[in-house]
Design an enzyme around this catalytic site. Structure first.
Site, PDB file in Angstrom:
ATOM      1  N   GLU A  72       0.820  -1.032   0.255  1.00 40.67           N
ATOM      2  CA  GLU A  72       0.093   0.078  -0.176  1.00 40.67           C
ATOM      3  C   GLU A  72       0.580   0.911   0.369  1.00 40.67           C
ATOM      4  OE1 GLU A  72      -4.454  -1.497   2.488  1.00 40.67           O
ATOM      5  OE2 GLU A  72      -2.128  -0.657   3.417  1.00 40.67           O
TER       6      GLU A  72
ATOM      7  N   ARG B  97       3.279   5.417  15.971  1.00 39.45           N
ATOM      8  CA  ARG B  97       2.014   5.846  15.365  1.00 39.45           C
ATOM      9  C   ARG B  97       0.840   5.431  16.243  1.00 39.45           C
ATOM     10  NH1 ARG B  97      -1.125   3.778  12.271  1.00 39.45           N
ATOM     11  NH2 ARG B  97      -0.396   4.653   9.769  1.00 39.45           N
TER      12      ARG B  97
ATOM     13  N   ASP C 271      -4.176 -14.144  24.835  1.00 40.41           N
ATOM     14  CA  ASP C 271      -3.676 -14.500  24.163  1.00 40.41           C
ATOM     15  C   ASP C 271      -3.470 -16.415  22.969  1.00 40.41           C
ATOM     16  OD1 ASP C 271      -1.001 -13.003  21.427  1.00 40.41           O
ATOM     17  OD2 ASP C 271      -1.338 -15.032  21.184  1.00 40.41           O
TER      18      ASP C 271
ATOM     19  N   VAL D   9      -7.964  -2.567  16.348  1.00 40.16           N
ATOM     20  CA  VAL D   9      -7.072  -2.423  15.779  1.00 40.16           C
ATOM     21  C   VAL D   9      -6.620  -3.176  14.873  1.00 40.16           C
ATOM     22  CG1 VAL D   9      -4.352  -1.741  16.619  1.00 40.16           C
ATOM     23  CG2 VAL D   9      -5.482  -1.127  18.245  1.00 40.16           C
TER      24      VAL D   9
ATOM     25  N   ASP E 252      -8.316  -4.143  10.103  1.00 41.41           N
ATOM     26  CA  ASP E 252      -8.133  -2.870   9.152  1.00 41.41           C
ATOM     27  C   ASP E 252      -7.536  -2.771   7.533  1.00 41.41           C
ATOM     28  OD1 ASP E 252      -5.445  -5.005   9.777  1.00 41.41           O
ATOM     29  OD2 ASP E 252      -4.792  -3.613  10.504  1.00 41.41           O
TER      30      ASP E 252
END
Lengths: 341, 341
Positions: free
Chosen positions: A56, A112, A161, A224, A227
């Site tokens: 991307e 970020r 997890d 999160v 995506d």
């Protein structure tokens, strides 16, 4: 000359500055960018799909700087000792069009992404958030913990997890933090009693990791991992129970938890700019449907460019003595007129 | 590790290999790419427009390699001692998604543009082409001369530029070539008697540099400079007189001489793949409406990667000991588990 920030340079910079400080500064830089939302030229990312993954490009610009991230997503990479996601960033000066920075962005993206989660929590999570549930303790988990810990008085982390080794890694990395670490046997157990639930798993599929039975009033969900098209983590019945916050609606409609649905959403910049509250009531359930937006990379690259000035400069753009005479630049030094090397 | 090719490295490589050889090898590499047209994932470039110029991303991929060029176009740059166009390239491995090359592409673009013009001349210009007219003697002119000279038995070059200094620069750079150089006072004079007319000027406007009165049977026109919306170089009455060859029709309809028109065109790959002849008759007038396509950059970057192996490797992608443990990579060496620096 173009500044080059390689992996060791970024590693040293972050280690010296301190990860918590870096995450806090990035959250502030990203918030400042969202506050200037209308000043950015935005577009959904350009994706090329391959048999083994996706590559991307994420461009975005304001009147001063243009940023573009190159990033891949290859789920099979870890089987070959490679990361699922690797990234490079280019930052350039809009007035000249010249690149000014080429940077590693794999680690910067991890930072970020967590800073963005924390920033949204700053606006949407209840002030008294003290228990964080982590579903998935992969590459994002430690960054998420520290970044959210900058914003809210976290005391307990409940984590789960499918891979016990990933849970051990997380516990070891977080062992020196002043946090009560509670390893859990299931998602249900982890989410139980949590004020903030952060979901970040790697499975490339439509999952129902979080169901309505696990929701409780006042919760903030930080989603999160949903995506890309075909990859979601929440049971679709969760969505109508939540106030959904997205980064950039046209992109999230393609990639996020809301893909293929028509649920009403709020773009995060509306909250940053005070046009609506982050949380409508203490009992609201807020959901950040995070997919990662180029604006965050723009903010991160600019932050890096301003603060990490001790890096190598590389000669990636010709310093033309005459812009119309590229030919002379490709001649041997002894040939014809003076060449530039 | 990612290979980094900076400007001095490319300069040395091209000077040592010889410009003519480089242009010939690039023409062959680009031809081989056009022959595999259907194997490429193609899209028009992504452009962001600013007050002073444009910044574009040009991605293209086959099943093995992904290439992306970052390139700007800023007409006012030369007033500030900068080039109008500067470019960077990224080449990556499709199977892993990892970048393998970051390269200067300003000089490489100048080379591949001329190589593409020459390649089209290889297929479309008359075999007995011996007189080349150059309209505009800017950055492309010398490369065009040598590249076309690889394909056809050029004897005379008739050249014109509005700027006498540009004409002097061209004459000086070409003085050691075995060519009759004929500086001209006008476009009409330059084009008179020419077999092949190459037009490459920088004016950002709709121009009528070439008119129907200047055409003659059998001519090949290489129109390089009409390459963005609002910028053309040929009188629109020239178009219906010509067999028009384009690189990638969706992009050329936006950027080329044919912008806003509905003239029928032939995509160049049809010619390379033998599906139609480059030239229908000795008297046809052929027009290559060149705008520059990402496929050519893909071919050029791959060619460079294969042949320029003695370059610097830079550490732009983390070599994760555990792909899920990015956190450990950002810790000071003395902290917690072993970090990777």
């Amino acid at each position: 000359m173009v500044r080059l920030i390689d992996v060791p340079t970024l590693q040293r910079f972050v280690a010296q500055r301190g990860i918590e400080r870096v995450l806090a500064e990035l959250a502030d830089a990203i918030e400042a960018a969202y506050a200037r939302w209308d000043e950015f030229d935005k577009s959904p990312r350009h994706a090329t799909h391959f048999e083994h993954g996706v590559i991307e490009l994420m461009p975005v610009a304001d009147a001063r700087r243009y940023a573009c991230k190159y990033v891949n997503g290859h789920p099979g990479n870890p089987q070959h000792g490679r990361m699922t996601v690797a990234a490079l960033g280019i930052l350039s000066d809009v007035e000249s069009g010249y690149p000014i920075l080429v940077s590693e962005m794999t680690l910067l993206t991890a930072l970020r992404t967590a800073a963005t989660s924390a920033l949204v929590a700053r606006h949407c999570a209840r002030q008294d958030t003290s228990t964080l549930a982590l579903i998935g303790t992969g590459a994002q988990s430690e960054f998420q913990t520290l970044a959210i810990g900058n914003e809210r008085p976290l005391r307990q982390i409940r984590f789960y997890d499918v891979d016990p080794a990933a849970m051990e890694k997380y516990a070891l990395n977080m062992s020196e933090q002043n946090l009560e670490l509670v390893p859990c046997d299931s998602i249900e157990q982890a989410v139980s009693g949590a004020d903030l639930v952060s979901v970040a798993t790697a499975i490339k599929d439509r999952q129902s990791l979080l169901t309505t039975a696990m929701l409780r009033p006042g919760m903030h969900i930080n989603a999160v991992g949903g995506d890309c098209p075909g990859k979601t983590e929440l049971d679709s019945a969760v969505l109508p129970e939540c106030d959904i916050i997205v980064e950039y609606e046209p992109q999230t409609r393609i990639e996020g938890e809301i893909q293929g649905s028509d649920h009403q959403v709020t773009e995060f910049h509306e909250i940053v700019r005070g046009r609506r509250p982050g949380r409508l009531s203490e009992d609201s359930i807020t959901l950040f449907d995070s997919v990662g937006f180029a604006l965050e990379d723009h903010a991160a690259l600019n932050w890096l460019y301003e603060h990490l000035t001790r890096a190598t400069d590389v000669d990636l753009i010709p310093d033309a003595h005459d812009p119309r005479d590229l030919f002379a630049m490709l001649q041997p030094p002894t040939y014809g007129r003076a060449a530039s090397f």
